[in-house]
Motif scaffolding. Structure first.
Motif, PDB file in Angstrom:
ATOM      1  N   GLN A  72       0.817  -1.215   0.000  1.00 11.47           N
ATOM      2  CA  GLN A  72       0.000   0.000   0.000  1.00 11.47           C
ATOM      3  C   GLN A  72       0.850   1.264   0.000  1.00 11.47           C
ATOM      4  OE1 GLN A  72      -3.289  -0.231  -0.175  1.00 11.47           O
ATOM      5  NE2 GLN A  72      -3.213  -2.460  -0.021  1.00 11.47           N
ATOM      6  N   SER A  73       2.142   1.145   0.228  1.00  9.90           N
ATOM      7  CA  SER A  73       2.937   2.360   0.412  1.00  9.90           C
ATOM      8  C   SER A  73       3.043   3.139  -0.901  1.00  9.90           C
ATOM      9  CB  SER A  73       4.317   2.036   0.968  1.00  9.90           C
ATOM     10  OG  SER A  73       5.086   1.375   0.015  1.00  9.90           O
TER      11      SER A  73
ATOM     12  N   THR B 115       3.401  -7.273   3.640  1.00  6.24           N
ATOM     13  CA  THR B 115       2.564  -6.998   4.810  1.00  6.24           C
ATOM     14  C   THR B 115       1.100  -6.911   4.410  1.00  6.24           C
ATOM     15  OG1 THR B 115       2.731  -4.601   4.610  1.00  6.24           O
ATOM     16  CG2 THR B 115       4.429  -5.709   5.918  1.00  6.24           C
ATOM     17  N   GLU B 116       0.231  -7.294   5.353  1.00  4.87           N
ATOM     18  CA  GLU B 116      -1.204  -7.264   5.100  1.00  4.87           C
ATOM     19  C   GLU B 116      -1.895  -6.160   5.872  1.00  4.87           C
ATOM     20  OE1 GLU B 116      -2.236 -11.236   6.180  1.00  4.87           O
ATOM     21  OE2 GLU B 116      -1.186 -12.066   4.444  1.00  4.87           O
TER      22      GLU B 116
ATOM     23  N   PRO C 128      -1.114  -2.683   9.066  1.00  3.54           N
ATOM     24  CA  PRO C 128      -0.152  -1.984   9.932  1.00  3.54           C
ATOM     25  C   PRO C 128       0.285  -2.912  11.065  1.00  3.54           C
ATOM     26  CG  PRO C 128      -2.038  -0.569   9.479  1.00  3.54           C
ATOM     27  CD  PRO C 128      -2.362  -1.922   8.912  1.00  3.54           C
TER      28      PRO C 128
ATOM     29  N   ALA D  83       9.303   0.079   1.065  1.00  6.99           N
ATOM     30  CA  ALA D  83       8.111   0.798   1.529  1.00  6.99           C
ATOM     31  C   ALA D  83       8.547   2.232   1.793  1.00  6.99           C
ATOM     32  CB  ALA D  83       7.589   0.153   2.810  1.00  6.99           C
ATOM     33  N   GLY D  84       7.792   2.924   2.653  1.00 13.60           N
ATOM     34  CA  GLY D  84       8.212   4.258   3.078  1.00 13.60           C
ATOM     35  C   GLY D  84       8.918   4.155   4.416  1.00 13.60           C
ATOM     36  N   ASP D  85       9.192   5.314   5.023  1.00 15.76           N
ATOM     37  CA  ASP D  85       9.862   5.325   6.321  1.00 15.76           C
ATOM     38  C   ASP D  85       9.024   4.658   7.410  1.00 15.76           C
ATOM     39  OD1 ASP D  85      12.227   6.896   5.547  1.00 15.76           O
ATOM     40  OD2 ASP D  85      10.769   8.492   5.184  1.00 15.76           O
ATOM     41  N   GLY D  86       7.687   4.662   7.215  1.00 20.48           N
ATOM     42  CA  GLY D  86       6.785   4.112   8.224  1.00 20.48           C
ATOM     43  C   GLY D  86       7.038   2.636   8.510  1.00 20.48           C
ATOM     44  N   LEU D  87       7.369   1.881   7.498  1.00 22.70           N
ATOM     45  CA  LEU D  87       7.583   0.453   7.711  1.00 22.70           C
ATOM     46  C   LEU D  87       8.933   0.196   8.398  1.00 22.70           C
ATOM     47  CD1 LEU D  87       5.676  -1.934   7.081  1.00 22.70           C
ATOM     48  CD2 LEU D  87       7.271  -2.579   5.295  1.00 22.70           C
TER      49      LEU D  87
ATOM     50  N   GLU E 251       8.454   0.671  12.031  1.00 26.92           N
ATOM     51  CA  GLU E 251       7.900  -0.548  12.638  1.00 26.92           C
ATOM     52  C   GLU E 251       8.997  -1.558  12.935  1.00 26.92           C
ATOM     53  OE1 GLU E 251       4.852  -2.732  10.759  1.00 26.92           O
ATOM     54  OE2 GLU E 251       3.490  -1.042  10.508  1.00 26.92           O
TER      55      GLU E 251
ATOM     56  N   GLY F 185       7.766   4.190  -0.856  1.00 24.40           N
ATOM     57  CA  GLY F 185       6.657   4.919  -0.248  1.00 24.40           C
ATOM     58  C   GLY F 185       6.561   6.334  -0.766  1.00 24.40           C
ATOM     59  N   SER F 186       5.698   7.115  -0.121  1.00 24.40           N
ATOM     60  CA  SER F 186       5.619   8.528  -0.491  1.00 24.40           C
ATOM     61  C   SER F 186       6.564   9.336   0.379  1.00 24.40           C
ATOM     62  CB  SER F 186       4.194   9.030  -0.366  1.00 24.40           C
ATOM     63  OG  SER F 186       3.695   8.763   0.915  1.00 24.40           O
TER      64      SER F 186
ATOM     65  N   GLU G  63      -1.364  12.858   3.934  1.00 24.82           N
ATOM     66  CA  GLU G  63      -1.527  11.409   3.739  1.00 24.82           C
ATOM     67  C   GLU G  63      -2.555  11.118   2.648  1.00 24.82           C
ATOM     68  OE1 GLU G  63      -0.721   8.206   5.356  1.00 24.82           O
ATOM     69  OE2 GLU G  63       1.127   9.270   5.816  1.00 24.82           O
TER      70      GLU G  63
ATOM     71  N   ARG H 273      -1.436  10.703  -0.917  1.00 21.31           N
ATOM     72  CA  ARG H 273      -0.295   9.815  -1.123  1.00 21.31           C
ATOM     73  C   ARG H 273      -0.170   9.338  -2.559  1.00 21.31           C
ATOM     74  NH1 ARG H 273       0.953   5.638   2.061  1.00 21.31           N
ATOM     75  NH2 ARG H 273       0.020   6.608   3.872  1.00 21.31           N
TER      76      ARG H 273
ATOM     77  N   GLU I 162       5.101   9.161  11.545  1.00 16.67           N
ATOM     78  CA  GLU I 162       3.915   8.469  12.050  1.00 16.67           C
ATOM     79  C   GLU I 162       3.298   9.290  13.180  1.00 16.67           C
ATOM     80  OE1 GLU I 162       2.866   5.347  10.651  1.00 16.67           O
ATOM     81  OE2 GLU I 162       4.300   6.122   9.210  1.00 16.67           O
TER      82      GLU I 162
HETATM   83  P1  ADP Z   1       4.226   5.731   2.882  1.00 10.56           P
HETATM   84  O1  ADP Z   1       5.586   6.320   2.698  1.00 10.56           O
HETATM   85  O2  ADP Z   1       3.477   5.723   1.605  1.00 10.56           O
HETATM   86  O3  ADP Z   1       3.503   6.390   3.995  1.00 10.56           O
HETATM   87  P2  ADP Z   1       4.909   3.524   4.612  1.00 10.56           P
HETATM   88  O4  ADP Z   1       5.680   2.316   4.292  1.00 10.56           O
HETATM   89  O5  ADP Z   1       5.574   4.555   5.434  1.00 10.56           O
HETATM   90  O6  ADP Z   1       4.414   4.191   3.250  1.00 10.56           O
HETATM   91  O7  ADP Z   1       3.595   2.996   5.315  1.00 10.56           O
HETATM   92  C1  ADP Z   1       2.585   3.817   5.775  1.00 10.56           C
HETATM   93  C2  ADP Z   1       1.803   3.118   6.870  1.00 10.56           C
HETATM   94  O8  ADP Z   1       1.185   1.930   6.386  1.00 10.56           O
HETATM   95  C3  ADP Z   1       2.653   2.676   8.045  1.00 10.56           C
HETATM   96  O9  ADP Z   1       2.060   3.200   9.222  1.00 10.56           O
HETATM   97  C4  ADP Z   1       2.567   1.170   8.055  1.00 10.56           C
HETATM   98  O10 ADP Z   1       2.511   0.667   9.369  1.00 10.56           O
HETATM   99  C5  ADP Z   1       1.270   0.905   7.371  1.00 10.56           C
HETATM  100  N1  ADP Z   1       1.193  -0.404   6.694  1.00 10.56           N
HETATM  101  C6  ADP Z   1       2.130  -1.358   6.557  1.00 10.56           C
HETATM  102  N2  ADP Z   1       1.688  -2.400   5.823  1.00 10.56           N
HETATM  103  C7  ADP Z   1       0.417  -2.102   5.468  1.00 10.56           C
HETATM  104  C8  ADP Z   1      -0.590  -2.776   4.693  1.00 10.56           C
HETATM  105  N3  ADP Z   1      -0.349  -3.957   4.130  1.00 10.56           N
HETATM  106  N4  ADP Z   1      -1.775  -2.156   4.522  1.00 10.56           N
HETATM  107  C9  ADP Z   1      -2.003  -0.951   5.070  1.00 10.56           C
HETATM  108  N5  ADP Z   1      -1.107  -0.261   5.809  1.00 10.56           N
HETATM  109  C10 ADP Z   1       0.091  -0.829   6.008  1.00 10.56           C
END
Ligand code: ADP
Ligand code: MG
Length: 389
Positions: A21-22, A51-52, A54, A76-80, A83, A108-109, A179, A182, A368
């Motif tokens: 989804q990122s 991942t499925e 958050p 992904a983005g920094d969010g993953l 985690e 990610g974005s 967000e 995105r 986050e």
């Molecule tokens: P972006 O840079 O687009 O924001 P990130 O990788 O930072 O992408 O992820 C954004 C958020 O999505 C994070 O808070 C992460 O925990 C959450 N996330 C991770 N996997 C999934 C998923 N499979 N579906 C939805 N959200 C997810």
């Protein structure tokens, strides 16, 4: 402190965590079309984990047998990656686990760490597939270096580990509010900034910090409860936000977390040699520990992976919208400090405390969201390792 470089052995096996989804939602496609062929060529085997939801990645790295992999990469983005870092720190064996080389592959974005590592490596700025290609190339080379982490503690007892940033006010609002854009990828921050400029808000609170310079000249540890700081002004234009101090949260296991030797509990004033900012009205407070907040957003151009500093920016109330727009446009090239804006204060720090007077606005940790409450944090030198150029 010396810097120990490391090199992934060959052949090696990497866990790739991927958030489908990122960003613009093309991470899986990018893995197969761009990343996988390069890894194959470089004799880097991988296990792909998509991942499925958050916290899926966080739960996986918290429980997995890490010995199967030489490194953990995040597409992904920094969010993953945030985690992953926190999942590793939640393990019983965190001291060993957090030394597993990590790798950011931008999908990610918000790909601040990838943009920063690209910059540290001496590359010209790159976006999208080009940035991803550069970062995959770093993984193929396999060179890893230490990276500082920041521990953040909140008054209600949360404890978090952060590799990128802590923020409150305008910049955090842009990050969160954008967000919904995105799909625009990187442009989401530009659109978000202009949108937030329209409804500029003032945030009230008390900011205190330990400058890097002071900390290197003070030999004794702060330890004992300090007396009232001489700059310490009783809050006049705001009500202090009262949250009962909680006992320090304990890790869910035997081994204790790295000690926050620079911090004192929230019910005590900050140590005497800290600086307390006399102004209490802000547009934004932002601490960044890497050079870039986005591919075209060089907020702290002099920052390094392990410089032992948080680069603290404090934007005081009173700045005009035009002044603010100018600052943000200058950040694209990293020339915002050259504008000598009287409302923008910059200082590299080892530790800080922020006590908001009301729980307004969101705070952000590595992009986050975090509910607004008193927070303090400090740098932990070279706590983790990251694949770098
Ligand atoms: P972006 O840079 O687009 O924001 P990130 O990788 O930072 O992408 O992820 C954004 C958020 O999505 C994070 O808070 C992460 O925990 C959450 N996330 C991770 N996997 C999934 C998923 N499979 N579906 C939805 N959200 C997810
Ligand atoms: Mg993100």
């Amino acid at each position: 402190e010396g810097v120990t470089w490391g090199l992934l052995s060959r052949p090696c096996h990497v866990l790739v965590l991927l958030n489908p989804q990122s960003g613009t939602g093309h991470a899986l496609q990018l893995f197969h079309s761009l990343v996988q062929p390069m890894l194959d060529e470089a004799d880097v085997a991988f296990t792909l984990f998509v991942t499925e939801r958050p916290n899926h990645a966080r739960e996986l790295v918290r429980a997995a047998d890490l010995s199967q992999w030489d490194a953990v990469a995040v597409l992904a983005g920094d969010g993953l990656l945030y985690e992953v870092v926190n999942g590793l720190m939640e393990r019983q064996d965190w001291q060993a686990a957090i030394k597993k080389p990590l790798c950011t592959l931008p999908g990610g974005s918000g790909n601040a760490l990838a943009a920063s590592i690209n910059h540290y490596a001496g590359n010209t700025r790159a976006f999208k597939e080009e940035l991803l290609t550069n970062c995959t190339y770093f993984l193929c080379k396999g060179l890893h270096a230490p990276m500082d982490l920041v521990s953040l503690s909140t008054a209600s007892g949360k404890r978090l580990y952060s590799f990128l940033s802590f923020g409150w006010g305008f910049i955090s609002d842009v990050d969160i509010a954008s967000e919904k854009y995105r799909q625009l990828g990187n442009a989401r921050f530009t659109v978000g900034t202009i949108q937030q400029l329209a409804g500029l808000k003032v945030y009230k609170g008390r900011l205190s910090y330990l400058p890097v310079e002071t900390s290197s000249s003070v030999s004794s540890a702060p330890g004992s409860p300090s007396e009232q700081n001489s700059h310490h002004v009783p809050c006049s234009n705001g009500r202090p936000l009262h949250i009962l101090p909680q006992p320090a949260p304990r890790p869910p296991h035997e081994g204790s977390w790295p000690e926050d030797s620079l911090l004192v509990p929230f019910d005590q004033p900050v140590p005497k040699h800290w600086t307390v900012v006399p102004e209490e009205e802000f547009i934004s407070i932002f601490a960044i520990y890497q050079s870039h907040l986005g591919a075209d957003f060089a907020m702290a151009p002099t920052a390094k992976l392990h410089d032992g500093a948080m680069h603290l920016f404090c934007l005081k109330a009173g700045v005009s919208r035009l002044g603010l727009l100018r600052l943000f446009l200058a950040m694209e090239k990293g020339t915002h400090l050259d504008l000598n804006c009287p409302h923008l204060h910059y200082v590299p720090v080892r530790a800080f405390r922020l006590e908001p007077f009301a729980s307004t606005g969101l705070m952000t940790v590595d992009g986050e969201p975090l509910a607004c409450e008193p927070v303090q944090g400090q740098v932990h030198d070279q706590l983790c390792r990251i694949i770098s150029g």
